[in-house]
Design an enzyme around this catalytic site. Structure first.
Site, PDB file in Angstrom:
ATOM      1  N   ASP A  67      68.680 120.233  49.693  1.00  0.00           N
ATOM      2  CA  ASP A  67      67.588 120.947  49.021  1.00  0.00           C
ATOM      3  C   ASP A  67      66.232 120.317  49.317  1.00  0.00           C
ATOM      4  O   ASP A  67      66.144 119.236  49.905  1.00  0.00           O
ATOM      5  CB  ASP A  67      67.844 121.031  47.496  1.00  0.00           C
ATOM      6  CG  ASP A  67      68.350 119.718  46.900  1.00  0.00           C
ATOM      7  OD1 ASP A  67      68.154 118.662  47.537  1.00  0.00           O
ATOM      8  OD2 ASP A  67      68.923 119.748  45.803  1.00  0.00           O
ATOM      9  N   ASN A 136      74.014 119.149  33.498  1.00  0.00           N
ATOM     10  CA  ASN A 136      74.519 120.487  33.156  1.00  0.00           C
ATOM     11  C   ASN A 136      75.508 120.995  34.206  1.00  0.00           C
ATOM     12  O   ASN A 136      75.851 122.170  34.223  1.00  0.00           O
ATOM     13  CB  ASN A 136      73.355 121.477  33.006  1.00  0.00           C
ATOM     14  CG  ASN A 136      72.564 121.639  34.308  1.00  0.00           C
ATOM     15  OD1 ASN A 136      72.894 121.025  35.326  1.00  0.00           O
ATOM     16  ND2 ASN A 136      71.538 122.467  34.276  1.00  0.00           N
ATOM     17  N   HIS A 138      74.975 121.047  37.478  1.00  0.00           N
ATOM     18  CA  HIS A 138      74.411 121.653  38.689  1.00  0.00           C
ATOM     19  C   HIS A 138      74.779 120.825  39.922  1.00  0.00           C
ATOM     20  O   HIS A 138      75.003 119.624  39.848  1.00  0.00           O
ATOM     21  CB  HIS A 138      72.899 121.906  38.568  1.00  0.00           C
ATOM     22  CG  HIS A 138      72.021 120.703  38.644  1.00  0.00           C
ATOM     23  ND1 HIS A 138      70.766 120.685  38.085  1.00  0.00           N
ATOM     24  CD2 HIS A 138      72.191 119.480  39.198  1.00  0.00           C
ATOM     25  CE1 HIS A 138      70.215 119.506  38.318  1.00  0.00           C
ATOM     26  NE2 HIS A 138      71.063 118.753  38.987  1.00  0.00           N
ATOM     27  N   GLU A 143      71.737 125.956  39.445  1.00  0.00           N
ATOM     28  CA  GLU A 143      71.830 125.810  38.000  1.00  0.00           C
ATOM     29  C   GLU A 143      72.915 126.752  37.446  1.00  0.00           C
ATOM     30  O   GLU A 143      73.365 127.657  38.150  1.00  0.00           O
ATOM     31  CB  GLU A 143      70.468 126.152  37.366  1.00  0.00           C
ATOM     32  CG  GLU A 143      69.307 125.310  37.886  1.00  0.00           C
ATOM     33  CD  GLU A 143      69.340 123.854  37.396  1.00  0.00           C
ATOM     34  OE1 GLU A 143      70.302 123.437  36.722  1.00  0.00           O
ATOM     35  OE2 GLU A 143      68.382 123.123  37.716  1.00  0.00           O
TER      36      GLU A 143
HETATM   37  P1  PGA Z   1      70.531 112.061  40.248  1.00  0.00           P
HETATM   38  O1  PGA Z   1      70.556 113.632  40.364  1.00  0.00           O
HETATM   39  O2  PGA Z   1      71.302 111.547  41.426  1.00  0.00           O
HETATM   40  O3  PGA Z   1      69.084 111.683  40.344  1.00  0.00           O
HETATM   41  O4  PGA Z   1      71.167 111.717  38.944  1.00  0.00           O
HETATM   42  C1  PGA Z   1      71.755 114.272  40.665  1.00  0.00           C
HETATM   43  C2  PGA Z   1      71.584 115.749  40.436  1.00  0.00           C
HETATM   44  O5  PGA Z   1      70.876 116.137  39.485  1.00  0.00           O
HETATM   45  O6  PGA Z   1      72.174 116.522  41.201  1.00  0.00           O
END
Ligand code: PGA
Length: 249
Positions: A67, A136, A138, A143
């Protein structure tokens, strides 16, 4: 789904790096699907150390990232282009024309998304996709509610995701409102998937993922139940609410 335990973030990162190195040794022209965020930082550090000590050759490796924020130029320090440069690309010898990330400043973001999926197809598909997981559930910026057959697309970031990522920016107002993400359909086309989770903030999401019995779009990571080759490496804190017993590598 193969569940691998790790005592802590360091061990999770080392195990993940080893899986990536094993792939590169078997297939020097591997297509790596890469992720950003806090979770994979240690993995990139292990790969950088290995490159320094053992000289693993990345000349033929190609990378595609999950992304990118919409509206941020590659040279913006908060862009995922910049993250990849500072955490990984500068330490290994992947030619820069073999790094691919979604283009957050394309004239038409939608066209750029379609082109990104075509590019991944032209490369022959992702051999190993690295993923983190959101609180959540994702994956990438997909999302809850995202259809499981979606290709790369533009998403409006939820307030909770913008809040979670505000720590990298000066304030939440500076976090872009939109991003481009590989869709769940794109992710599921990868040949293998490696999901990492570390820390108590991921415990609920990991417990939910490991107890899921059917894919449910309300919990995006449950799409991985549809994939035949998924490895989850979670540290003790991330596993603390899960009933599943993890194995070791
Ligand atoms: P993080 O994010 O590695 O910064 O915890 C992971 C995500 O939200 O996919």
């Amino acid at each position: 789904m193969k569940i691998v335990s790790a005592a802590n973030k360091e061990e999770m990162s080392r195990k993940a790096a080893q899986i990536i190195l094993d792939l590169i040794h078997v297939k020097p022209s591997a297509i790596l699907g890469l992720a950003t965020g806090s979770t994979p930082e240690g993995t990139y550090r292990f790969l950088a150390d290995d490159r320094r000590k053992n000289g693993t050759d990345y000349q033929k490796v190609r990378t595609v990232n999950l992304d990118e924020y919409a509206g941020l130029k590659p040279e913006d320090p908060n862009s995922y282009h910049a993250y990849m440069e500072s955490h990984f690309f500068r330490y290994v010898n992947i030619p820069s024309n073999q790094h691919f990330l979604p283009n957050g400043t394309a004239d038409s973001l939608d066209e750029g998304c379609k082109a990104y999926d075509r590019l991944i197809e032209r490369l022959g598909g992702v051999d190993l996709q690295l993923l983190g997981i959101g609180r959540n559930g994702h994956i990438g910026f997909n999302e809850p509610g995202t259809p499981f057959d979606a290709g790369t697309h533009v998403v409006k970031l939820t307030e909770s995701t913008r809040q979670a990522n505000a720590r990298f920016f000066g304030s939440i107002q500076e976090v872009p409102e939109k991003a481009i993400t590989m869709g769940i359909g794109t992710i599921l086309r990868s040949k293998a998937i490696l999901l990492l989770a570390s820390g108590p903030s991921k415990a609920e999401a990991i417990a939910k993922l490991l107890s899921a019995t059917a894919p449910d779009t309300d919990f995006p990571a449950s799409a991985l139940l549809r994939h035949p080759n998924v490895t989850v490496i979670a540290d003790t804190d991330a596993m603390s609410l899960a009933n599943t017993k993890a194995g070791s590598l």
